[in-house]
Design an enzyme around this catalytic site. Structure first.
Site, PDB file in Angstrom:
ATOM      1  N   ASP A  47      -7.238   5.127   8.366  1.00  0.00           N
ATOM      2  CA  ASP A  47      -6.251   5.758   9.253  1.00  0.00           C
ATOM      3  C   ASP A  47      -6.858   6.431  10.484  1.00  0.00           C
ATOM      4  OD1 ASP A  47      -3.629   5.375   7.735  1.00  0.00           O
ATOM      5  OD2 ASP A  47      -4.869   6.294   6.201  1.00  0.00           O
ATOM      6  N   ASP A  54      -9.316   1.598   4.355  1.00  0.00           N
ATOM      7  CA  ASP A  54      -8.048   2.209   4.734  1.00  0.00           C
ATOM      8  C   ASP A  54      -8.293   3.639   5.212  1.00  0.00           C
ATOM      9  OD1 ASP A  54      -5.274   3.004   4.653  1.00  0.00           O
ATOM     10  OD2 ASP A  54      -5.689   3.890   2.713  1.00  0.00           O
ATOM     11  N   TRP A  98       6.378   5.070   0.019  1.00  0.00           N
ATOM     12  CA  TRP A  98       5.008   4.706  -0.325  1.00  0.00           C
ATOM     13  C   TRP A  98       4.558   5.624  -1.450  1.00  0.00           C
ATOM     14  CZ3 TRP A  98       0.601   7.891  -0.149  1.00  0.00           C
ATOM     15  CH2 TRP A  98      -0.573   7.248  -0.559  1.00  0.00           C
ATOM     16  N   HIS A 109       3.706   0.539  10.421  1.00  0.00           N
ATOM     17  CA  HIS A 109       2.880   1.732  10.426  1.00  0.00           C
ATOM     18  C   HIS A 109       1.621   1.309  11.158  1.00  0.00           C
ATOM     19  CE1 HIS A 109       4.269   4.662   7.038  1.00  0.00           C
ATOM     20  NE2 HIS A 109       5.120   4.556   8.029  1.00  0.00           N
ATOM     21  N   LYS A 130       0.046  -1.500  -0.394  1.00  0.00           N
ATOM     22  CA  LYS A 130      -1.324  -1.469   0.116  1.00  0.00           C
ATOM     23  C   LYS A 130      -2.264  -2.101  -0.887  1.00  0.00           C
ATOM     24  CE  LYS A 130      -3.653   2.573   0.676  1.00  0.00           C
ATOM     25  NZ  LYS A 130      -3.795   4.004   1.043  1.00  0.00           N
ATOM     26  N   GLU A 185       6.438   0.257   1.195  1.00  0.00           N
ATOM     27  CA  GLU A 185       5.126   0.041   1.813  1.00  0.00           C
ATOM     28  C   GLU A 185       4.046  -0.204   0.768  1.00  0.00           C
ATOM     29  OE1 GLU A 185       3.737   3.508   3.893  1.00  0.00           O
ATOM     30  OE2 GLU A 185       1.996   2.477   4.748  1.00  0.00           O
ATOM     31  N   HIS A 206      -3.653  -1.616   5.703  1.00  0.00           N
ATOM     32  CA  HIS A 206      -3.503  -1.803   4.260  1.00  0.00           C
ATOM     33  C   HIS A 206      -3.825  -3.185   3.725  1.00  0.00           C
ATOM     34  CE1 HIS A 206      -0.726   1.894   3.439  1.00  0.00           C
ATOM     35  NE2 HIS A 206      -1.878   2.197   4.023  1.00  0.00           N
ATOM     36  N   ASP A 211       1.755  -1.727   7.108  1.00  0.00           N
ATOM     37  CA  ASP A 211       0.782  -0.766   7.638  1.00  0.00           C
ATOM     38  C   ASP A 211      -0.473  -1.549   8.004  1.00  0.00           C
ATOM     39  OD1 ASP A 211      -1.485   1.072   7.654  1.00  0.00           O
ATOM     40  OD2 ASP A 211      -0.100   2.592   6.911  1.00  0.00           O
ATOM     41  N   ASP A 240       0.917   5.653  12.135  1.00  0.00           N
ATOM     42  CA  ASP A 240       0.427   6.295  10.910  1.00  0.00           C
ATOM     43  C   ASP A 240      -1.086   6.428  10.970  1.00  0.00           C
ATOM     44  OD1 ASP A 240       0.005   7.313   8.424  1.00  0.00           O
ATOM     45  OD2 ASP A 240       0.514   5.487   7.324  1.00  0.00           O
TER      46      ASP A 240
HETATM   47  C1  RNT Z   1      -0.768   5.776   2.827  1.00  0.00           C
HETATM   48  C2  RNT Z   1       0.373   5.211   3.574  1.00  0.00           C
HETATM   49  C3  RNT Z   1       1.442   6.194   3.937  1.00  0.00           C
HETATM   50  C4  RNT Z   1       0.894   7.510   4.414  1.00  0.00           C
HETATM   51  C5  RNT Z   1       1.896   8.356   5.107  1.00  0.00           C
HETATM   52  C6  RNT Z   1       1.403   9.740   5.331  1.00  0.00           C
HETATM   53  O1  RNT Z   1      -1.733   4.855   2.600  1.00  0.00           O
HETATM   54  O2  RNT Z   1      -0.090   4.593   4.738  1.00  0.00           O
HETATM   55  O3  RNT Z   1       2.289   5.617   4.841  1.00  0.00           O
HETATM   56  O4  RNT Z   1      -0.210   7.369   5.214  1.00  0.00           O
HETATM   57  O5  RNT Z   1       3.073   8.289   4.443  1.00  0.00           O
HETATM   58 ZN    ZN Z   2       1.406   3.913   6.142  1.00  0.00          ZN
END
Ligand code: RNT
Ligand code: ZN
Length: 415
Positions: free
Chosen positions: A293, A291, A182, A283, A225, A223, A259, A256, A323
């Site tokens: 997390d 976004d 990513w 993820h 986003k 990955e 994302h 993810d 994640d």
């Molecule tokens: C970031 C991605 C990525 C990170 C990690 C820490 O938007 O989700 O995967 O969060 O690699």
């Molecule tokens: Zn991620």
């Protein structure tokens, strides 16, 4: 709750599920066999162990005390967290968690020898993520898409190194290592030439992925986003870009859950990828409005990810990773709670009377499909979960929160 009560309730739950054609014992076995990869970065806000840390493109908010300061503290916290979940596990590392002072683009497996020893002792597999952030070679937030060739070459060397490292982790642990790529590359405002950055990304990735590895040791995933902080208008590595790149180059795709557009769920994507045999890494995250997390909670978004993976027949072949990162609350509690929620959602999916639902649908009986799926929501998954914890020697109910409080008092507060 007394063990006796947990056992009694499990016996009755077993009977209830049997009426729906579900074998709880088989579900419990799968819960152990399917591994969830715990992300090491919740333990210290993705700080890692490099000496010259610069501001990160991966923004983590909050300043609750007691973050792990050393590799040993981080590993101790991970052991504690894993000890609170009855499922099967792996551990997901990031590049910045290497323990040798190596240049990022010269990083090699030696930096992870303590992690490997520890993983072997604990029979854990290790996944890996390249850290394309928090480094002086980031060019205004750009790495593999920088217009500056020296910058791109630096990150290409690093990308190659990440794959060598992950293949080494796979070999050393005897378990496949998923190497996820990513990059934060994007622009705050609308670009005049989106194609320029995406063409550079393709060129850089071609160099990173030129070497072929044994898929038993290394699975590459990419990955995408939609946007990030500071890249609101444009992210070079979008989902469309990476899905096409992965399909053309026989790589896996990382989905993810934080994302995508609000309302767009990754649950719908399994059945779109499964017919093509695409390798999938999850993820699991929780984006609140953006976004963000947040710690994964037990909600419809999470349960539908697991049930859809089961319905699409990929639950046992996808790679499940977490994640999220919250630095505003006790990190081990955040970690363990999110992990247990993912596990519970997995168990809930394993216990879903999927065959009955599919049968009603095939028979064209959509009213019965609705009635059954609503009935399934009240099935006693908690009784099976508590039994899984009890059998694995994990504190149940109130004893779980007591264990968390004790760890904060006995271990974290001494930091
Ligand atoms: C970031 C991605 C990525 C990170 C990690 C820490 O938007 O989700 O995967 O969060 O690699
Ligand atoms: Zn991620």
């Amino acid at each position: 709750m007394k063990s006796e009560t947990i056992l009694k309730r499990y016996e009755s739950a077993k009977e209830v599920y049997k009426d729906f054609g579900v074998d709880t014992e088989a579900a419990l076995k799968k819960l152990k066999d399917i591994k969830i990869s715990l992300h090491c970065w919740q333990g210290d806000d993705i700080r890692g162990f490099e000496a010259d840390v610069v501001a990160s493109e991966n923004v983590v908010t909050g300043n609750y005390p007691y973050a792990a300061r050393t590799p040993d503290e981080l590993r101790a916290d991970i052991e504690f967290v894993l000890g609170l979940d009855p499922g099967g596990h792996k551990v997901n590392l990031h590049g910045v968690y290497g323990e040798k002072p190596q240049r990022r683009d010269e990083q090699n497996i030696d930096a992870f020898s303590n992690w490997i020893d520890w993983a072997k002792q604990n029979k854990l597999g290790l996944d890996y993520n390249g850290s394309f952030f928090a480094h002086k070679m980031m060019d205004k937030g750009l790495s593999l898409t920088s217009p500056n060739k020296d910058v791109r070459d630096f990150w290409i060397r690093y990308g190659k190194a990440t794959r060598e490292i992950a293949a080494g982790l796979g070999k050393a642990t005897g378990q496949i290592s998923v190497c996820n790529l990513w990059i934060p590359d994007g622009l705050k405002d609308n670009p005049a030439d989106r194609l320029y950055y995406r063409s550079l990304l393709k060129e850089s990735l071609d160099a990173v992925f030129a070497k072929k590895f044994d898929k038993k040791q290394l699975l590459d995933t990419v990955e995408g986003k939609l946007f990030g902080i500071g890249t609101e208008c444009f992210v070079a590595g979008s989902y469309d870009f990476y899905l096409t790149y992965a399909a053309k180059n026989n790589l896996g795709i990382c989905l993810d859950s934080g994302h995508y557009h609000v309302g767009e769920s990754i649950a719908d994507k399994f059945s779109a990828l499964a017919p093509f045999g695409m390798d999938i890494l999850l993820h699991i995250s929780r984006g609140e409005r953006w976004d963000s997390d947040h710690v994964v909670t037990y909600n419809d978004t999470l349960t539908s990810i697991m049930t859809e993976a089961k319905r699409a027949g990929v639950l046992e072949s996808i790679h499940i990773g977490l994640d999220y990162f919250d630095a505003s609350i006790n990190r081990t509690i955040a970690w363990a709670t999110g992990l247990r929620n993912a596990s519970r959602a997995l168990l809930n999916a394993l216990l879903e009377p999927t065959d009955l639902l599919k049968k009603a649908e095939r028979d064209g009986d959509f009213s019965m499909r609705l009635a059954l799926s609503e009935e399934a929501k009240m099935l006693p998954v908690a009784d099976v979960w508590n039994y899984a914890c009890l059998s694995a020697g994990i504190p149940v109910g109130g004893a779980y929160t007591a264990a968390l409080a004790k760890y904060e008092n006995d271990v974290l507060k001494k930091r």
